[in-house]
Design a protein around this motif. Structure first.
Motif, PDB file in Angstrom:
ATOM      1  N   GLY A  11      23.083   9.505  -2.660  1.00  0.00           N
ATOM      2  CA  GLY A  11      23.258   7.965  -1.986  1.00  0.00           C
ATOM      3  C   GLY A  11      22.491   6.994  -2.984  1.00  0.00           C
ATOM      4  N   LEU A  12      21.304   7.588  -3.646  1.00  0.00           N
ATOM      5  CA  LEU A  12      20.445   6.568  -4.665  1.00  0.00           C
ATOM      6  C   LEU A  12      21.168   6.368  -5.600  1.00  0.00           C
ATOM      7  N   HIS A  13      22.103   7.248  -6.201  1.00  0.00           N
ATOM      8  CA  HIS A  13      22.744   6.878  -7.212  1.00  0.00           C
ATOM      9  C   HIS A  13      24.063   6.317  -7.002  1.00  0.00           C
ATOM     10  N   LEU A  14      24.539   6.189  -5.832  1.00  0.00           N
ATOM     11  CA  LEU A  14      25.562   5.325  -5.513  1.00  0.00           C
ATOM     12  C   LEU A  14      25.067   3.948  -5.429  1.00  0.00           C
ATOM     13  N   PHE A  19      24.556  -1.453  -7.566  1.00  0.00           N
ATOM     14  CA  PHE A  19      23.395  -2.354  -8.449  1.00  0.00           C
ATOM     15  C   PHE A  19      24.112  -2.832  -9.961  1.00  0.00           C
ATOM     16  N   GLU A  20      24.202  -1.686 -10.748  1.00  0.00           N
ATOM     17  CA  GLU A  20      24.491  -1.861 -12.097  1.00  0.00           C
ATOM     18  C   GLU A  20      25.719  -2.521 -12.319  1.00  0.00           C
ATOM     19  N   MET A  21      26.757  -1.997 -11.635  1.00  0.00           N
ATOM     20  CA  MET A  21      28.033  -2.356 -11.566  1.00  0.00           C
ATOM     21  C   MET A  21      28.408  -3.877 -10.883  1.00  0.00           C
ATOM     22  N   PHE A  22      27.806  -4.095  -9.796  1.00  0.00           N
ATOM     23  CA  PHE A  22      28.360  -5.481  -9.152  1.00  0.00           C
ATOM     24  C   PHE A  22      27.277  -6.427  -8.836  1.00  0.00           C
ATOM     25  N   SER A  23      25.924  -6.034  -9.051  1.00  0.00           N
ATOM     26  CA  SER A  23      24.857  -6.894  -8.781  1.00  0.00           C
ATOM     27  C   SER A  23      23.832  -7.135  -9.726  1.00  0.00           C
ATOM     28  N   TRP A  24      24.313  -6.642 -10.877  1.00  0.00           N
ATOM     29  CA  TRP A  24      22.958  -6.669 -12.158  1.00  0.00           C
ATOM     30  C   TRP A  24      22.593  -7.956 -12.342  1.00  0.00           C
ATOM     31  N   GLU A  25      23.493  -8.998 -12.477  1.00  0.00           N
ATOM     32  CA  GLU A  25      22.871 -10.405 -12.717  1.00  0.00           C
ATOM     33  C   GLU A  25      22.326 -11.110 -11.566  1.00  0.00           C
ATOM     34  N   SER A  46      27.934  -5.858 -19.315  1.00  0.00           N
ATOM     35  CA  SER A  46      28.821  -4.784 -19.688  1.00  0.00           C
ATOM     36  C   SER A  46      28.012  -3.514 -19.886  1.00  0.00           C
ATOM     37  N   MET A  47      27.119  -3.443 -20.544  1.00  0.00           N
ATOM     38  CA  MET A  47      26.254  -2.126 -20.481  1.00  0.00           C
ATOM     39  C   MET A  47      25.758  -1.764 -19.234  1.00  0.00           C
ATOM     40  N   ALA A  48      25.253  -2.508 -18.193  1.00  0.00           N
ATOM     41  CA  ALA A  48      24.948  -2.001 -16.983  1.00  0.00           C
ATOM     42  C   ALA A  48      25.974  -1.495 -16.135  1.00  0.00           C
ATOM     43  N   ALA A  49      27.015  -1.984 -16.546  1.00  0.00           N
ATOM     44  CA  ALA A  49      28.146  -1.512 -15.791  1.00  0.00           C
ATOM     45  C   ALA A  49      28.748  -0.144 -16.183  1.00  0.00           C
ATOM     46  N   ASN A  50      28.434  -0.012 -17.535  1.00  0.00           N
ATOM     47  CA  ASN A  50      28.707   1.318 -17.935  1.00  0.00           C
ATOM     48  C   ASN A  50      27.890   2.378 -17.289  1.00  0.00           C
ATOM     49  N   GLN A  51      26.423   2.139 -17.572  1.00  0.00           N
ATOM     50  CA  GLN A  51      25.447   3.044 -16.754  1.00  0.00           C
ATOM     51  C   GLN A  51      25.741   3.133 -15.172  1.00  0.00           C
ATOM     52  N   GLY A  52      26.200   2.031 -14.635  1.00  0.00           N
ATOM     53  CA  GLY A  52      26.649   2.347 -13.331  1.00  0.00           C
ATOM     54  C   GLY A  52      27.473   3.436 -12.987  1.00  0.00           C
ATOM     55  N   ILE A  53      28.709   3.340 -13.696  1.00  0.00           N
ATOM     56  CA  ILE A  53      29.848   4.318 -13.378  1.00  0.00           C
ATOM     57  C   ILE A  53      29.266   5.768 -13.741  1.00  0.00           C
TER      58      ILE A  53
END
Length: 118
Positions: A11-14, A19-25, A46-53
């Protein structure tokens, strides 16, 4: 108890994925204590979205491990993904923020320890 701990870590990783893919900014400065300006979060979106996946894959692996019926494979698949999380937390602590070790690696180490003594 181990399954509950593993699912909490998943759940923490979800949450990290979200956060990283949809709410980073929007939430980045709140989470990182204002250490970076707003432009940092725009530039690194875009780097945060990569981390998020990647965090999503870690969560998926932990959830999948709990669905495996064979106890040996269930535990060892979980240990593999928990080990990946420990390593990712160590690397994150060394390269980004030391708090990452405590937020990411410590819960995974606790689950590994629980498995070891259980």
């Amino acid at each position: 108890m181990l399954t509950i701990l593993i699912l909490c870590i998943a759940g923490l990783h979800l949450y990290f994925l979200w956060f990283e893919m949809f709410s980073w900014e929007r939430h980045g400065r709140k989470i990182f204590g204002g250490r970076y300006g707003a432009e940092f979060f725009t530039q690194t979106k875009s780097m945060a979205a990569n981390q998020g996946i990647y965090n999503g894959f870690l969560a998926a692996g932990l959830i999948w491990s709990r669905l495996i019926t064979d106890a040996y494979w269930r535990d060892h698949v979980a240990l593999f993904f928990l080990g990946c999380i420990v390593v990712a937390g160590i690397v994150g602590a060394m390269t980004a923020d030391r708090k990452i070790f405590f937020v990411q690696s410590v819960p995974a180490l606790a689950a590994i320890g629980w498995w070891w003594i259980g």
